[in-house]
Design an enzyme around this catalytic site. Structure first.
Site, PDB file in Angstrom:
ATOM      1  N   SER A  66      -5.711  -6.218  10.927  1.00  0.00           N
ATOM      2  CA  SER A  66      -5.073  -7.048   9.724  1.00  0.00           C
ATOM      3  C   SER A  66      -3.802  -8.084  10.322  1.00  0.00           C
ATOM      4  CB  SER A  66      -4.665  -6.489   8.493  1.00  0.00           C
ATOM      5  OG  SER A  66      -4.575  -5.136   8.738  1.00  0.00           O
ATOM      6  N   ASP A 111       3.424  -4.459  13.992  1.00  0.00           N
ATOM      7  CA  ASP A 111       2.161  -5.111  14.390  1.00  0.00           C
ATOM      8  C   ASP A 111       2.042  -6.447  14.685  1.00  0.00           C
ATOM      9  OD1 ASP A 111       1.743  -2.519  13.745  1.00  0.00           O
ATOM     10  OD2 ASP A 111       0.838  -2.694  11.714  1.00  0.00           O
ATOM     11  N   GLU A 164       6.984   5.608  16.368  1.00  0.00           N
ATOM     12  CA  GLU A 164       6.182   5.531  15.250  1.00  0.00           C
ATOM     13  C   GLU A 164       7.119   5.697  13.988  1.00  0.00           C
ATOM     14  OE1 GLU A 164       3.431   4.075  14.922  1.00  0.00           O
ATOM     15  OE2 GLU A 164       2.643   5.110  16.533  1.00  0.00           O
TER      16      GLU A 164
HETATM   17  C1  GLA Z   1       1.775   0.626  10.389  1.00  0.00           C
HETATM   18  C2  GLA Z   1       2.876  -0.612   9.994  1.00  0.00           C
HETATM   19  C3  GLA Z   1       4.071  -0.620  11.204  1.00  0.00           C
HETATM   20  C4  GLA Z   1       4.665   0.646  11.310  1.00  0.00           C
HETATM   21  C5  GLA Z   1       3.507   1.806  11.628  1.00  0.00           C
HETATM   22  C6  GLA Z   1       3.949   3.030  11.976  1.00  0.00           C
HETATM   23  O1  GLA Z   1       1.060   0.381  11.520  1.00  0.00           O
HETATM   24  O2  GLA Z   1       2.037  -1.746   9.773  1.00  0.00           O
HETATM   25  O3  GLA Z   1       4.866  -1.449  10.744  1.00  0.00           O
HETATM   26  O4  GLA Z   1       5.369   1.204  10.361  1.00  0.00           O
HETATM   27  O5  GLA Z   1       2.508   1.963  10.577  1.00  0.00           O
HETATM   28  O6  GLA Z   1       4.994   3.017  13.136  1.00  0.00           O
END
Ligand code: GLA
Length: 383
Positions: free
Chosen positions: A128, A173, A34
């Site tokens: 999203s 994501d 994360e």
């Molecule tokens: C959000 C962002 C990702 C990532 C997470 C944390 O989901 O969109 O790119 O940085 O936070 O791991």
């Protein structure tokens, strides 16, 4: 919640004709890794079996009509009229993806779109990114363009976030939604975008725990964390924090101010935990994988400071249940979802114990559900 057949049905019913294409892009849950993606590090997310669907057909004029089953919206705008406060907020992802393709020199035609999703919206499972990837797959199909790799499509989604939406996200994501695989989690090297499939042993279930706490602070604090990491990498003379190892930390940390030390310690140890978790899952060592989940949560809470009371409460309740190997917040933080690795035979008892206890402590009604990985984004021609 609308699924593919509901979206197809709505297209015919609302527009009085059949769609030409239907695109699908799944949501994701991050197992571990994360706030490492924008540090060129490692992440281990998994697609889930819920997705966004976009049905579309070209029009002969220069209008784009977008019908959203999730927002109960029906809105028409002219091609090229991408920006502006007058457009409803919920149309920003489709507009952003069209803007990007137009900027890349593609000549878009007018189109009718119906968008629907069986993903909870804004709840930490990347609704999203899934809208971006589904709209992109749909538009490329209408343009008859099939030259982009899934990684290139993911990077286009990220570009929409950075340049159109104004969210400085990493690549996790979009990459998961685009390149995910049914049956596996995905180890992503966020520097090279190389992926490896990782199976979660069958005896364990991945349980999403939606806190029902709307993500606050996420935009401003997210940008701040990202800047702190980039500044630390600059001070340390490395390209990204990915280039610092756990063994380097004793020498590196004293060179940084106290808050930045905590941020760097999280990122460096989290990269290490992510690779260890891959080993643990591959060797079927669920206890070790779960312990790494728990350590990840503590690091996000204490060093990276992106948790919140609701996430801490649900994670602690989860960790205390029999049959739970480990649990942690998942995604950007400050609300949204947590994830737990649970003995498959005990999932029902787990959910029945955690949900009411969480509600008693917070007054919020959580949503807990087991997920399984589904294929990455794609599109089907219907005519
Ligand atoms: C959000 C962002 C990702 C990532 C997470 C944390 O989901 O969109 O790119 O940085 O936070 O791991």
């Amino acid at each position: 919640m609308p699924d593919e057949s509901a979206v197809l049905h709505a297209f015919q019913a609302r527009l009085g004709r059949a769609p030409a294409v239907i695109a699908r892009a799944p949501g994701r849950i991050n197992l571990i890794g994360e706030h490492t993606d924008y540090n060129d590090g490692f992440v281990l997310p998994m697609t889930i079996d819920r997705a966004t669907y976009v049905a579309a057909a070209p029009r002969t004029d220069d209008q784009v009509r977008v019908i959203s089953l999730d927002f109960d919206g029906d809105y028409t705008f002219r091609l090229g009229d991408w920006h502006g406060e007058a457009h409803p907020h919920w149309t920003r992802y489709p507009r952003g993806v069209m803007w990007l393709l137009a900027e890349k020199g593609y000549t878009l035609t007018g189109a009718d779109l119906v968008i629907g999703s069986d993903l909870p919206i804004g709840a930490g499972v990347s609704s999203s990114a899934s809208v971006e990837m589904a709209v992109l797959e749909m538009l490329l199909a209408l343009l008859h363009v099939d030259t982009y790799s899934q990684a290139e499509k993911a990077l286009m989604g990220v570009e929409v976030e950075h340049r159109f939406i104004g969210m400085p996200c990493g690549v996790m994501d979009q990459m998961t939604s685009a390149a995910g695989d049914a049956g596996h989690a995905l180890l992503i090297d966020c520097r090279t975008l190389e992926t490896q499939l990782v199976s979660v042993p069958d005896s364990a279930a991945v349980v999403v725990m939606d806190t029902a706490k709307k993500r606050g602070l996420v935009d401003s604090e997210y940008g701040l964390r990202r800047r702190q990491c980039e500044e630390a990498a600059r001070l340390l003379g490395v390209r990204a924090l990915r280039d610092v190892t756990v063994a380097d930390l004793p020498a590196v940390l004293p060179r940084l101010e106290p808050v930045i030390q905590k941020r760097v310690r999280h990122v460096v140890t989290e990269n290490d935990r992510t690779l260890q978790a891959v080993d643990a899952l591959r060797s079927g060592d669920l206890a070790r994988a779960g312990a790494l989940f728990n350590a990840s949560h503590a690091s996000l809470r204490d060093d990276y400071e992106v948790s919140c009371r609701e996430l801490d409460v649900i994670v602690e309740l989860a960790q205390a249940q029999p049959g739970c190997y480990g649990a942690r917040m998942s995604g950007g933080g400050f609300g949204g979802c947590a994830v737990a690795l649970v003995d498959r035979a005990r999932v029902a008892d787990f959910i029945a114990a955690v949900a009411p206890a969480y509600q008693a402590q917070t007054g919020l009604q959580p949503d807990l559900y087991a997920v399984s990985p589904s294929p990455g984004s794609g599109v089907r021609r219907l005519s």
